[in-house]
Design an enzyme around this catalytic site. Sequence first.
Site, PDB file in Angstrom:
ATOM      1  N   SER A 326       0.803  -1.205   0.000  1.00 44.81           N
ATOM      2  CA  SER A 326       0.000   0.000   0.000  1.00 44.81           C
ATOM      3  C   SER A 326       0.844   1.268   0.000  1.00 44.81           C
ATOM      4  O   SER A 326       1.561   1.548  -0.943  1.00 44.81           O
ATOM      5  CB  SER A 326      -0.942  -0.058   1.216  1.00 44.81           C
ATOM      6  OG  SER A 326      -2.048   0.760   1.034  1.00 44.81           O
ATOM      7  N   GLU A 337      10.954   5.327  -9.597  1.00 45.02           N
ATOM      8  CA  GLU A 337      10.687   5.731 -10.970  1.00 45.02           C
ATOM      9  C   GLU A 337      10.905   7.226 -11.213  1.00 45.02           C
ATOM     10  O   GLU A 337      11.178   7.633 -12.342  1.00 45.02           O
ATOM     11  CB  GLU A 337       9.263   5.334 -11.361  1.00 45.02           C
ATOM     12  CG  GLU A 337       9.049   3.819 -11.396  1.00 45.02           C
ATOM     13  CD  GLU A 337       7.658   3.413 -11.856  1.00 45.02           C
ATOM     14  OE1 GLU A 337       6.876   4.309 -12.245  1.00 45.02           O
ATOM     15  OE2 GLU A 337       7.360   2.200 -11.823  1.00 45.02           O
ATOM     16  N   LYS A 351      -0.627  -4.003  -3.476  1.00 45.64           N
ATOM     17  CA  LYS A 351      -1.945  -3.410  -3.202  1.00 45.64           C
ATOM     18  C   LYS A 351      -2.015  -2.090  -3.960  1.00 45.64           C
ATOM     19  O   LYS A 351      -1.385  -1.117  -3.603  1.00 45.64           O
ATOM     20  CB  LYS A 351      -2.165  -3.162  -1.713  1.00 45.64           C
ATOM     21  CG  LYS A 351      -3.527  -2.543  -1.407  1.00 45.64           C
ATOM     22  CD  LYS A 351      -3.708  -2.304   0.085  1.00 45.64           C
ATOM     23  CE  LYS A 351      -5.090  -1.707   0.362  1.00 45.64           C
ATOM     24  NZ  LYS A 351      -5.228  -0.336  -0.174  1.00 45.64           N
TER      25      LYS A 351
END
Length: 497
Positions: A326, A337, A351
Amino acid sequence: MKVVKALDEQKVGQEKQEQTNLENKSGFIRMKKFQFIMLLFLVVFLSAGITTFALAFGNDKVATVGADRAEFSKLYSAFDTLKNGYYQKVDDKKLINGAINGMVQSLGDPYSDYMSNTESKSFHNSISSSFDGIGAEIQEKDTHIVIVSPIKGSPAEKAGLKPNDVIVSVDGKSLQGMNSTQAVALIRGKKGTKVNLIIQRPGTEAPVKVSVIRDQIPINTVYGEMVGDGIAKVQITSFSSNTSKELVKTLNDLQKQGMKGLVLDLRQNPGGLLDQAINISSLFVPKGKVLFKVEDRNGKIKEYTSQNKGNDTMPLVVLIDSGSASASEIVSSAVNESAGVPLVGEKSFGKGTVQTAQDFSDGSNLKFTMAKWLTPNGNWIHKKGLKPDYPVSLPDYANLTMIDPDKELKLSTVSTDVKTAQIMLKSIGFDPGREDGFFDDKTQNAVIAFQKAQSLPADGVIKGESTLKLMDLLRQKIQQNDTQLQKAIEVLKERMK
């Protein structure tokens, strides 16, 4: 570079204030908090467009919300049929609660849940500064209750519970078919009381009983230390209301101790508040870079970007594993990224949805999934997880199953528990000479040597205190021989050159 200690607060009520404002003050970061609904261990996202629900409970029937809609006629008919025709008097509120619960259950979504006023009260207590329980995040998965992650230092962690362990029963009551809220109500209890869990660990043959003494679980979420060569390790165990504030204070303290590079440990972090994930991601992601994206039911995508105006050049590596879920996945993917930060460890939990909650006037609560979240590159990691740039596993003995302390393992015993105990003994320096599950003289001698070293009754029998101490020493051994952390430090040193 100096980490600013102060955290300012601002109100959030307009579109432009949906993101965390991070301001520089001669160096690292000053943060301003969102005022989101505090949902511990769930990523929560609020939107001004959410439609609120309203139910009123009359003496005879459901209130008139949607009464003129044809799809409700069957519901009203069923309500009236049971109310007037059932052989015993029925409770109106119980029927209505059951109807709502049935709607939520029909979604087949383990992250959506209807809570009665009693369950809702317990839920809200979990976002306070502490609560009484065993200290483990759980979720419903394929009709089972599965541990996402134990909290650092909690009774659950000390008892050896691990991510993906299935809780079969609690004090003899089966959890089959229960939702996570119902399971939490059974598992929690007053500090000092014992709860008996039957645990099925993936890859093992038989379930095992684990007795856990409940304790007060403080919501301290940040733990920092220097590990040598100017490298600091900071573990975040969950994202609660003060986590970003704790982190900034910890970074301040570590910088005074000479921190030049940082390992951010998000292993076994089950998630938490979205505003905290935004705050923390923005510490390490340059201003204007995407932190994550949110996709609604119509496919509309909104980007959330870093507002960092400070210095984001601190060399960083992030640790993840199967218990990283999560909000911890949001942070990990954001820095990976959008800031090129490498991930080390094992694939994360996976999740990729966000939830919100609606309180009703009677104290009950509806928690439901309202959107997907995507990584900065637009990837949806739901049920897939994040793959580390440097895959590293912990030693095999880190995955050993637990031993029931009520079981007696002694001379001539043959069982898988004996095999587990033999591997544990060898791992902590008391080699029994075999690992085949047969408790022979050499195994007994190894047990006696272990017991003497720990000032335990040296009877050569593994049971009770001896079992608990054996598992505790193994846990310490795993921490001392943390192959994932060792790799993270190695990678970080290369980045610091």
